[in-house]
Design a protein around this motif. Structure first.
Motif, PDB file in Angstrom:
ATOM      1  N   SER A  52     -51.614 -21.969  27.076  1.00 17.44           N
ATOM      2  CA  SER A  52     -52.638 -21.223  26.343  1.00 17.44           C
ATOM      3  C   SER A  52     -52.361 -19.723  26.376  1.00 17.44           C
ATOM      4  O   SER A  52     -52.505 -19.024  25.379  1.00 17.44           O
ATOM      5  N   SER A  53     -51.946 -19.202  27.530  1.00 15.10           N
ATOM      6  CA  SER A  53     -51.645 -17.776  27.669  1.00 15.10           C
ATOM      7  C   SER A  53     -50.457 -17.383  26.804  1.00 15.10           C
ATOM      8  O   SER A  53     -50.470 -16.353  26.134  1.00 15.10           O
ATOM      9  N   GLU A  54     -49.414 -18.206  26.825  1.00 11.00           N
ATOM     10  CA  GLU A  54     -48.237 -17.918  26.000  1.00 11.00           C
ATOM     11  C   GLU A  54     -48.593 -17.939  24.513  1.00 11.00           C
ATOM     12  O   GLU A  54     -48.114 -17.118  23.731  1.00 11.00           O
ATOM     13  N   GLU A  55     -49.445 -18.876  24.124  1.00  8.59           N
ATOM     14  CA  GLU A  55     -49.873 -18.962  22.717  1.00  8.59           C
ATOM     15  C   GLU A  55     -50.676 -17.726  22.321  1.00  8.59           C
ATOM     16  O   GLU A  55     -50.498 -17.178  21.223  1.00  8.59           O
ATOM     17  N   CYS A  56     -51.554 -17.256  23.216  1.00  9.85           N
ATOM     18  CA  CYS A  56     -52.342 -16.044  22.938  1.00  9.85           C
ATOM     19  C   CYS A  56     -51.436 -14.819  22.788  1.00  9.85           C
ATOM     20  O   CYS A  56     -51.627 -13.991  21.899  1.00  9.85           O
ATOM     21  N   GLN A  57     -50.443 -14.720  23.683  1.00 13.53           N
ATOM     22  CA  GLN A  57     -49.508 -13.597  23.603  1.00 13.53           C
ATOM     23  C   GLN A  57     -48.718 -13.635  22.295  1.00 13.53           C
ATOM     24  O   GLN A  57     -48.487 -12.603  21.660  1.00 13.53           O
ATOM     25  N   LYS A  58     -48.319 -14.833  21.900  1.00 16.61           N
ATOM     26  CA  LYS A  58     -47.580 -14.983  20.649  1.00 16.61           C
ATOM     27  C   LYS A  58     -48.437 -14.586  19.455  1.00 16.61           C
ATOM     28  O   LYS A  58     -47.988 -13.857  18.558  1.00 16.61           O
ATOM     29  N   LEU A  59     -49.687 -15.042  19.446  1.00 11.01           N
ATOM     30  CA  LEU A  59     -50.606 -14.691  18.356  1.00 11.01           C
ATOM     31  C   LEU A  59     -50.899 -13.194  18.330  1.00 11.01           C
ATOM     32  O   LEU A  59     -50.989 -12.583  17.266  1.00 11.01           O
ATOM     33  N   GLN A  60     -51.037 -12.589  19.517  1.00 12.93           N
ATOM     34  CA  GLN A  60     -51.290 -11.155  19.598  1.00 12.93           C
ATOM     35  C   GLN A  60     -50.104 -10.372  19.049  1.00 12.93           C
ATOM     36  O   GLN A  60     -50.269  -9.380  18.331  1.00 12.93           O
ATOM     37  N   GLN A  61     -48.892 -10.812  19.380  1.00 11.23           N
ATOM     38  CA  GLN A  61     -47.687 -10.150  18.876  1.00 11.23           C
ATOM     39  C   GLN A  61     -47.603 -10.257  17.352  1.00 11.23           C
ATOM     40  O   GLN A  61     -47.275  -9.292  16.663  1.00 11.23           O
ATOM     41  N   GLU A  62     -47.915 -11.456  16.839  1.00  6.63           N
ATOM     42  CA  GLU A  62     -47.908 -11.639  15.382  1.00  6.63           C
ATOM     43  C   GLU A  62     -48.955 -10.753  14.725  1.00  6.63           C
ATOM     44  O   GLU A  62     -48.701 -10.169  13.652  1.00  6.63           O
ATOM     45  N   ASN A  63     -50.119 -10.636  15.351  1.00  4.16           N
ATOM     46  CA  ASN A  63     -51.184  -9.784  14.812  1.00  4.16           C
ATOM     47  C   ASN A  63     -50.759  -8.324  14.786  1.00  4.16           C
ATOM     48  O   ASN A  63     -50.974  -7.607  13.802  1.00  4.16           O
ATOM     49  N   ASP A  64     -50.124  -7.867  15.890  1.00  4.48           N
ATOM     50  CA  ASP A  64     -49.639  -6.485  15.960  1.00  4.48           C
ATOM     51  C   ASP A  64     -48.576  -6.217  14.896  1.00  4.48           C
ATOM     52  O   ASP A  64     -48.557  -5.158  14.258  1.00  4.48           O
ATOM     53  N   ASP A  65     -47.687  -7.196  14.696  1.00  2.29           N
ATOM     54  CA  ASP A  65     -46.635  -7.045  13.683  1.00  2.29           C
ATOM     55  C   ASP A  65     -47.232  -6.943  12.284  1.00  2.29           C
ATOM     56  O   ASP A  65     -46.791  -6.126  11.463  1.00  2.29           O
ATOM     57  N   LEU A  66     -48.243  -7.753  12.011  1.00  4.94           N
ATOM     58  CA  LEU A  66     -48.888  -7.718  10.696  1.00  4.94           C
ATOM     59  C   LEU A  66     -49.621  -6.393  10.471  1.00  4.94           C
ATOM     60  O   LEU A  66     -49.588  -5.828   9.371  1.00  4.94           O
ATOM     61  N   LYS A  67     -50.279  -5.885  11.530  1.00  6.34           N
ATOM     62  CA  LYS A  67     -50.963  -4.593  11.421  1.00  6.34           C
ATOM     63  C   LYS A  67     -49.965  -3.479  11.135  1.00  6.34           C
ATOM     64  O   LYS A  67     -50.202  -2.620  10.282  1.00  6.34           O
ATOM     65  N   ASP A  68     -48.843  -3.502  11.847  1.00  7.16           N
ATOM     66  CA  ASP A  68     -47.809  -2.481  11.645  1.00  7.16           C
ATOM     67  C   ASP A  68     -47.243  -2.556  10.236  1.00  7.16           C
ATOM     68  O   ASP A  68     -47.045  -1.526   9.572  1.00  7.16           O
ATOM     69  N   LYS A  69     -47.016  -3.767   9.759  1.00  6.87           N
ATOM     70  CA  LYS A  69     -46.490  -3.946   8.401  1.00  6.87           C
ATOM     71  C   LYS A  69     -47.496  -3.449   7.362  1.00  6.87           C
ATOM     72  O   LYS A  69     -47.128  -2.788   6.380  1.00  6.87           O
ATOM     73  N   LEU A  70     -48.776  -3.746   7.585  1.00  6.68           N
ATOM     74  CA  LEU A  70     -49.817  -3.308   6.659  1.00  6.68           C
ATOM     75  C   LEU A  70     -49.913  -1.786   6.619  1.00  6.68           C
ATOM     76  O   LEU A  70     -50.024  -1.184   5.540  1.00  6.68           O
ATOM     77  N   LEU A  71     -49.876  -1.141   7.783  1.00 10.18           N
ATOM     78  CA  LEU A  71     -49.944   0.316   7.852  1.00 10.18           C
ATOM     79  C   LEU A  71     -48.754   0.954   7.139  1.00 10.18           C
ATOM     80  O   LEU A  71     -48.896   1.960   6.428  1.00 10.18           O
ATOM     81  N   ARG A  72     -47.578   0.372   7.315  1.00  9.17           N
ATOM     82  CA  ARG A  72     -46.387   0.894   6.635  1.00  9.17           C
ATOM     83  C   ARG A  72     -46.518   0.779   5.126  1.00  9.17           C
ATOM     84  O   ARG A  72     -46.185   1.704   4.376  1.00  9.17           O
ATOM     85  N   GLN A  73     -47.003  -0.363   4.662  1.00 11.98           N
ATOM     86  CA  GLN A  73     -47.159  -0.571   3.225  1.00 11.98           C
ATOM     87  C   GLN A  73     -48.213   0.377   2.647  1.00 11.98           C
ATOM     88  O   GLN A  73     -48.044   0.895   1.537  1.00 11.98           O
ATOM     89  N   MET A  74     -49.293   0.597   3.398  1.00 12.04           N
ATOM     90  CA  MET A  74     -50.329   1.523   2.936  1.00 12.04           C
ATOM     91  C   MET A  74     -49.777   2.942   2.836  1.00 12.04           C
ATOM     92  O   MET A  74     -50.064   3.668   1.883  1.00 12.04           O
ATOM     93  N   ALA A  75     -48.972   3.343   3.826  1.00  9.05           N
ATOM     94  CA  ALA A  75     -48.367   4.683   3.805  1.00  9.05           C
ATOM     95  C   ALA A  75     -47.395   4.811   2.641  1.00  9.05           C
ATOM     96  O   ALA A  75     -47.366   5.842   1.942  1.00  9.05           O
ATOM     97  N   GLU A  76     -46.597   3.768   2.395  1.00  4.77           N
ATOM     98  CA  GLU A  76     -45.650   3.802   1.282  1.00  4.77           C
ATOM     99  C   GLU A  76     -46.392   3.881  -0.054  1.00  4.77           C
ATOM    100  O   GLU A  76     -45.974   4.609  -0.960  1.00  4.77           O
ATOM    101  N   PHE A  77     -47.494   3.150  -0.178  1.00  2.00           N
ATOM    102  CA  PHE A  77     -48.266   3.172  -1.421  1.00  2.00           C
ATOM    103  C   PHE A  77     -48.912   4.540  -1.635  1.00  2.00           C
ATOM    104  O   PHE A  77     -48.965   5.044  -2.769  1.00  2.00           O
ATOM    105  N   ASP A  78     -49.404   5.138  -0.539  1.00  2.00           N
ATOM    106  CA  ASP A  78     -50.001   6.474  -0.645  1.00  2.00           C
ATOM    107  C   ASP A  78     -48.951   7.498  -1.079  1.00  2.00           C
ATOM    108  O   ASP A  78     -49.219   8.342  -1.935  1.00  2.00           O
ATOM    109  N   ASN A  79     -47.756   7.406  -0.496  1.00  2.00           N
ATOM    110  CA  ASN A  79     -46.669   8.305  -0.901  1.00  2.00           C
ATOM    111  C   ASN A  79     -46.281   8.073  -2.358  1.00  2.00           C
ATOM    112  O   ASN A  79     -45.981   9.022  -3.092  1.00  2.00           O
TER     113      ASN A  79
END
Length: 199
Positions: A52-79
């Protein structure tokens, strides 16, 4: 025959008694040592908790990656939006500059006509009114005349066609304007053609 049957039954009852005795012994040991029972129970649960802990860590990492990707895309769109607006403004200014540049010759001719002697004052007044209307229209488009007369010579704004020595003017000062210059904002449409005193 009866002896064999009795013998089998005896073996079966013996096994059942032995099994029941083992169960009772195990139950007694668990009652005597509850700590060991709890440890064993926890030990049995540990792999599940680890998964369960490993699954939570994996999901958290995926969530962080998606947030980072979204922020990058938003910055690129703003530029992209800023770049598009800037390019649009530059294109609009460029179009205005080209349009105004083609009619500057007409303005020059109006000025020459107004400097010419004319016996018909009404005609001259009419030409002057048209010329002023022309200048007002250019002003609405953001077109400004470049200041030149009695101004320090600026190669970014002025085009010097001659140089003279004249004590009536300061050093490196425009003393005569042959042709007016115009600009839109910081964009020069045509440099002012001038004579520079005391370079």
């Amino acid at each position: 025959m009866m002896k064999k049957t009795a013998k089998k039954k005896g073996k079966w009852f013996g096994k059942m008694a032995e099994k029941e005795q083992n169960q009772q012994q195990t139950q007694q040991e668990m009652e005597e040592n509850p700590v060991q029972q709890e440890v064993e129970t926890e030990t049995q649960q540990t792999p599940l908790e680890q998964d369960s802990s490993e699954e939570c860590q994996k999901l958290q990492q995926e969530n962080d990656d998606l947030k980072d990707k979204l922020l990058r895309q938003m910055a690129e769109f703003d530029n992209y939006k800023k770049r598009t607006v800037k390019e649009k403004d530059e294109l609009y200014t460029y179009a205005k500059v080209n349009c105004v540049e083609t009619i500057l010759g007409v303005i020059d001719n109006f000025e020459r006509a107004l400097q010419t002697e004319c016996s018909d004052e009404n005609f001259k007044k009419g030409v002057e009114m048209i010329f002023n209307q022309f200048k007002d229209t250019l002003a609405k488009l953001g077109v400004e005349e470049i200041e030149a007369m009695n101004q320090p010579f600026d190669p970014q704004l002025h085009n010097a066609v001659n140089q003279v020595q004249d004590d009536n003017f300061g050093e490196n000062t425009v003393c005569q304007v042959f042709q007016r210059g115009y600009k839109i904002g910081e964009k020069v449409i045509r440099h002012a053609m001038v004579v520079v005193a005391n370079p």
